[in-house]
Design an enzyme around this catalytic site. Structure first.
Site, PDB file in Angstrom:
ATOM      1  N   ASP A  18      -8.559 -15.737 -17.052  1.00 42.65           N
ATOM      2  CA  ASP A  18      -9.349 -16.306 -15.959  1.00 42.65           C
ATOM      3  C   ASP A  18     -10.312 -17.378 -16.483  1.00 42.65           C
ATOM      4  O   ASP A  18     -10.923 -17.207 -17.545  1.00 42.65           O
ATOM      5  CB  ASP A  18     -10.146 -15.154 -15.322  1.00 42.65           C
ATOM      6  CG  ASP A  18     -10.793 -15.515 -14.005  1.00 42.65           C
ATOM      7  OD1 ASP A  18     -10.056 -15.797 -13.042  1.00 42.65           O
ATOM      8  OD2 ASP A  18     -12.040 -15.503 -13.933  1.00 42.65           O
ATOM      9  N   ASP A  35      -4.272  -9.801 -15.778  1.00 41.09           N
ATOM     10  CA  ASP A  35      -5.327 -10.788 -15.635  1.00 41.09           C
ATOM     11  C   ASP A  35      -6.468 -10.341 -16.542  1.00 41.09           C
ATOM     12  O   ASP A  35      -6.907  -9.191 -16.466  1.00 41.09           O
ATOM     13  CB  ASP A  35      -5.811 -10.793 -14.167  1.00 41.09           C
ATOM     14  CG  ASP A  35      -6.071 -12.178 -13.639  1.00 41.09           C
ATOM     15  OD1 ASP A  35      -6.827 -12.905 -14.298  1.00 41.09           O
ATOM     16  OD2 ASP A  35      -5.539 -12.520 -12.572  1.00 41.09           O
ATOM     17  N   GLU A  37      -5.994 -20.089 -17.172  1.00 36.39           N
ATOM     18  CA  GLU A  37      -6.360 -20.738 -15.910  1.00 36.39           C
ATOM     19  C   GLU A  37      -7.318 -21.867 -16.252  1.00 36.39           C
ATOM     20  O   GLU A  37      -8.438 -21.614 -16.700  1.00 36.39           O
ATOM     21  CB  GLU A  37      -7.034 -19.771 -14.932  1.00 36.39           C
ATOM     22  CG  GLU A  37      -7.277 -20.447 -13.573  1.00 36.39           C
ATOM     23  CD  GLU A  37      -8.445 -19.900 -12.780  1.00 36.39           C
ATOM     24  OE1 GLU A  37      -8.511 -20.148 -11.577  1.00 36.39           O
ATOM     25  OE2 GLU A  37      -9.323 -19.232 -13.363  1.00 36.39           O
ATOM     26  N   ASP A  92      -4.224   3.617   2.758  1.00 39.16           N
ATOM     27  CA  ASP A  92      -5.649   3.301   2.925  1.00 39.16           C
ATOM     28  C   ASP A  92      -5.858   1.834   3.306  1.00 39.16           C
ATOM     29  O   ASP A  92      -6.987   1.343   3.332  1.00 39.16           O
ATOM     30  CB  ASP A  92      -6.452   3.662   1.666  1.00 39.16           C
ATOM     31  CG  ASP A  92      -6.019   2.860   0.444  1.00 39.16           C
ATOM     32  OD1 ASP A  92      -5.088   2.029   0.567  1.00 39.16           O
ATOM     33  OD2 ASP A  92      -6.618   3.047  -0.643  1.00 39.16           O
ATOM     34  N   ASP A 112      -1.673  -1.147  -3.844  1.00 40.45           N
ATOM     35  CA  ASP A 112      -1.982  -0.393  -5.063  1.00 40.45           C
ATOM     36  C   ASP A 112      -0.844  -0.467  -6.074  1.00 40.45           C
ATOM     37  O   ASP A 112       0.205  -1.071  -5.810  1.00 40.45           O
ATOM     38  CB  ASP A 112      -2.322   1.057  -4.702  1.00 40.45           C
ATOM     39  CG  ASP A 112      -1.330   1.642  -3.711  1.00 40.45           C
ATOM     40  OD1 ASP A 112      -0.118   1.444  -3.929  1.00 40.45           O
ATOM     41  OD2 ASP A 112      -1.762   2.259  -2.699  1.00 40.45           O
ATOM     42  N   ASP A 165       0.863  -1.191   0.000  1.00 43.50           N
ATOM     43  CA  ASP A 165       0.000   0.000   0.000  1.00 43.50           C
ATOM     44  C   ASP A 165       0.897   1.239   0.000  1.00 43.50           C
ATOM     45  O   ASP A 165       1.764   1.362   0.861  1.00 43.50           O
ATOM     46  CB  ASP A 165      -0.880  -0.056   1.260  1.00 43.50           C
ATOM     47  CG  ASP A 165      -1.715   1.198   1.440  1.00 43.50           C
ATOM     48  OD1 ASP A 165      -1.901   1.934   0.444  1.00 43.50           O
ATOM     49  OD2 ASP A 165      -2.182   1.440   2.577  1.00 43.50           O
ATOM     50  N   ASN A 194      -0.514   4.536  -0.285  1.00 43.05           N
ATOM     51  CA  ASN A 194      -1.207   5.771   0.109  1.00 43.05           C
ATOM     52  C   ASN A 194      -1.948   5.676   1.442  1.00 43.05           C
ATOM     53  O   ASN A 194      -2.828   6.484   1.728  1.00 43.05           O
ATOM     54  CB  ASN A 194      -2.158   6.225  -1.009  1.00 43.05           C
ATOM     55  CG  ASN A 194      -3.257   5.198  -1.254  1.00 43.05           C
ATOM     56  OD1 ASN A 194      -3.203   4.085  -0.724  1.00 43.05           O
ATOM     57  ND2 ASN A 194      -4.259   5.567  -2.031  1.00 43.05           N
ATOM     58  N   HIS A 215      -3.847 -17.314  -5.470  1.00 39.67           N
ATOM     59  CA  HIS A 215      -4.754 -16.625  -4.555  1.00 39.67           C
ATOM     60  C   HIS A 215      -6.040 -17.397  -4.272  1.00 39.67           C
ATOM     61  O   HIS A 215      -6.907 -16.898  -3.562  1.00 39.67           O
ATOM     62  CB  HIS A 215      -5.091 -15.249  -5.140  1.00 39.67           C
ATOM     63  CG  HIS A 215      -5.820 -15.368  -6.457  1.00 39.67           C
ATOM     64  ND1 HIS A 215      -5.230 -15.909  -7.577  1.00 39.67           N
ATOM     65  CD2 HIS A 215      -7.078 -15.065  -6.808  1.00 39.67           C
ATOM     66  CE1 HIS A 215      -6.107 -15.918  -8.561  1.00 39.67           C
ATOM     67  NE2 HIS A 215      -7.235 -15.415  -8.135  1.00 39.67           N
ATOM     68  N   ASP A 216      -6.172 -18.595  -4.871  1.00 41.24           N
ATOM     69  CA  ASP A 216      -7.375 -19.392  -4.640  1.00 41.24           C
ATOM     70  C   ASP A 216      -7.104 -20.638  -3.812  1.00 41.24           C
ATOM     71  O   ASP A 216      -8.031 -21.388  -3.507  1.00 41.24           O
ATOM     72  CB  ASP A 216      -7.966 -19.853  -5.988  1.00 41.24           C
ATOM     73  CG  ASP A 216      -8.411 -18.690  -6.859  1.00 41.24           C
ATOM     74  OD1 ASP A 216      -8.901 -17.694  -6.309  1.00 41.24           O
ATOM     75  OD2 ASP A 216      -8.265 -18.788  -8.096  1.00 41.24           O
TER      76      ASP A 216
HETATM   77  C1  GLC Z   1     -10.720 -17.572 -11.011  1.00 38.34           C
HETATM   78  C2  GLC Z   1      -9.983 -16.664 -10.061  1.00 38.34           C
HETATM   79  C3  GLC Z   1     -10.755 -16.579  -8.788  1.00 38.34           C
HETATM   80  C4  GLC Z   1     -12.109 -16.003  -9.090  1.00 38.34           C
HETATM   81  C5  GLC Z   1     -12.826 -16.822 -10.148  1.00 38.34           C
HETATM   82  C6  GLC Z   1     -14.011 -16.099 -10.697  1.00 38.34           C
HETATM   83  O1  GLC Z   1     -10.766 -18.867 -10.557  1.00 38.34           O
HETATM   84  O2  GLC Z   1      -8.674 -17.114  -9.894  1.00 38.34           O
HETATM   85  O3  GLC Z   1     -10.105 -15.819  -7.823  1.00 38.34           O
HETATM   86  O4  GLC Z   1     -12.884 -15.962  -7.929  1.00 38.34           O
HETATM   87  O5  GLC Z   1     -11.994 -17.073 -11.253  1.00 38.34           O
HETATM   88  O6  GLC Z   1     -13.590 -15.010 -11.487  1.00 38.34           O
END
Ligand code: GLC
Length: 532
Positions: free
Chosen positions: A203, A102, A266, A29, A33, A25, A27, A328-329
């Site tokens: 995605d 992404d 993905e 908040d 960013d 971050d 700034n 991140h999933d």
């Molecule tokens: C992909 C992303 C995930 C998101 C999902 C819906 O699996 O990696 O984080 O929630 O798509 O867009």
């Protein structure tokens, strides 16, 4: 490097995923960013990263933290403005690195002007941009389920039809069978490519086309109560339809009109279906359909080694492999297999044949952070309480130093920081030669300096209940990698003469020592040996 010259940057490079809300971050908040990412580029360069993939930074109501986009060509004010994006791109390129964005083409936000128009009336010209269907005997058109729980169809009172959403009701699926939708999204791609972006991580690529007849999905006989509701059915008709490959080919054609841009897909599918996304025959598909096996498989030597061999065997002639340990999933690697074993995983990731992708924080051994129920933010966690499906634990702020909020922000972060940050942060670990961070760094630089690791062949050598051994070779350069995936001692007597020097080890004190003949490894130990 001369020998690697025929290979492209996305084959010889190391990709690093930044989850922008949680990286830095700038700034105050409490949310990361773009300027923050720019400030940390020197760190990534120091680590040896060559390409940065940034999760979505577009305008979004943030129902799914940016994966619900309301303007594909803008920047969310939380992350900064377009000038901050341009600066990031410039600074990445200044350092000789690449920037991957992404792209979320399967669905938009329900607040995107396209959907607002589409839902305004049945006769609106954009009606067919999304998937609208009549009720069937007062029920949804079929039995499809949302990945985030509940039915995948939402009733729209105003126009008296259902719309399809594979994810949240706030993420309506675009109708990719409609040429206008294709044109609009291709236009989005060109917008970013014209700016100089080096490629996309696409995605949920395998979701983009659904069965034309919208047939019911069959039941999954292996469903168990603890699993996400979505697993009750097998998504045979809602995902991975043959026509999706035509779309992927078109996207690839678009990218190929530019120089050396990359498309990563993905795709969570078994290997045989996954490799089709490389393209069929002369029709090119994704450069790198993500290979998630090191995430989805149990951490078991035999299963992993047969998966590596099966994948190597299934790759099409020009299909370049890739590997990834986290994103991140998914629960973080250090939580899934332990902090010591996470080094073995790093050694595996960075010595296999194919492009490695790192998830931010894994290089400092970050672990899932337990998030109290009343602080849960992730819709997947909120929609299915009690099933522990929240993805917040793997999305916590990057731990930079031991100041308040771990140097991530001067304000209270949007998601709590790990309790361990004072003993586990970049600043501290940089100063410790034997830290996981310096291990990652040595490994990355070593890989980048040795064609055998970057572009050489892969040859499996040995596997048992605990260990995996393989060779990487390029011309005269030969490396033997031996990994103990267990916590106990293991032993291996190669069928070939082994004589060499340990260049890299999970245990720094072993580096520089010599190996001759049989090899025994302590628990959680891995070595990379240069063979003489
Ligand atoms: C992909 C992303 C995930 C998101 C999902 C819906 O699996 O990696 O984080 O929630 O798509 O867009």
């Amino acid at each position: 490097m001369e020998q690697a010259a025929q290979h492209l940057w996305w084959q010889t490079g190391i990709i690093y995923q930044v989850y922008p809300r949680s990286f830095q971050d700038s700034n105050g908040d409490g949310v990361g960013d773009l300027k923050g990412i720019t400030q940390r580029l020197d760190y990534l360069k120091w680590l040896g990263i060559t390409a940065v993939w940034v999760s979505p930074v577009y305008p979004s109501p943030m129902a799914d933290f940016g994966y619900d986009i309301s303007d594909y060509k803008g920047i969310h004010p939380l992350f900064g403005g377009m000038e901050d994006f341009d600066e990031l791109l410039h600074e990445v390129h200044q350092r000789g690195m690449k920037l991957i964005l992404d792209l979320v083409p399967n669905h938009s936000s329900d607040e995107h002007p396209w959907f607002l128009e589409s839902r305004s009336s049945r006769s609106n010209p954009k009606r067919d941009w999304y998937i609208w269907e009549d009720a069937k005997d007062g029920h949804p058109p079929n039995n499809w389920l949302s990945v985030f729980g509940g039915p995948a169809w939402e009733w729209d009172e105003h126009t008296g039809q259902y719309y399809y959403h594979a994810f949240l009701t706030k993420q309506p699926d675009l109708n990719w069978r409609n040429p206008e939708v294709q044109k609009a999204m291709f236009d989005v791609m060109r917008f970013w490519l014209d700016k100089g972006v080096d490629g996309f991580r696409v995605d949920v690529m395998w979701h983009m086309i659904k069965d034309a007849q919208l047939r019911d999905n069959p039941h999954n006989p292996e469903f168990r109560e603890h699993m996400p509701d979505y697993s009750k059915l097998l998504p045979v008709y809602s995902t991975d339809q043959p026509e999706v490959h035509t779309i992927v080919q078109q996207m690839r054609g678009l990218l190929d009109a530019y120089d050396e841009r990359v498309m990563i897909g993905e795709i969570y599918l078994p290997i045989e279906q996954l490799v089709v996304y490389y393209g069929i025959g002369d029709n090119k598909g994704a450069h790198l359909p993500f290979n998630f096996q090191l995430i989805s498989l149990p951490w078991d030597a035999q299963q992993i080694s047969s998966a590596i061999d099966a994948y190597e065997g299934a790759l099409p002639a020009n299909g370049w492999p890739n590997w990834v340990l986290g994103n991140h999933d998914q629960s973080r690697i250090a939580s899934r297999i332990g902090l010591q074993q996470a080094r073995v995983a790093a050694l595996l990731l960075l010595t296999l044949r194919g492009t490695p992708t790192l998830y931010y924080g894994d290089e400092i051994g970050m672990q899932d952070v337990p998030i109290p129920l009343d602080e849960v933010q992730d819709p997947q966690g909120l929609n299915m309480p009690g099933k522990y499906l929240s993805r917040d634990p793997e999305r916590t702020p990057m731990q930079w130093d031991n100041s308040q909020h771990a140097g991530f922000s001067t304000a209270k972060p949007w998601l709590r920081v790990s309790r361990n940050f004072q003993g586990q942060n970049v600043n501290l670990l940089q100063q410790d030669e034997s830290s996981i961070l310096n291990f990652y760094r040595r490994l990355i630089h070593f890989r980048q300096e040795h064609p055998a690791l970057m572009i050489g062949s892969y040859k499996p050598l040995y596997t048992d209940q605990k260990m995996i051994a393989y060779l990487r070779e390029y011309q005269e350069q030969r490396f033997l990698i031996v990994l103990n995936l267990s916590h106990g001692v293991c032993y291996f007597e190669p069928q070939m003469p082994v004589h060499g020097k340990i260049e890299i080890s999970t245990h720094a004190e072993l580096e520089g020592s010599f190996v001759k003949g049989a090899i025994s490894l302590g628990g959680d130990e891995g070595i990379l040996v240069r063979l003489h």
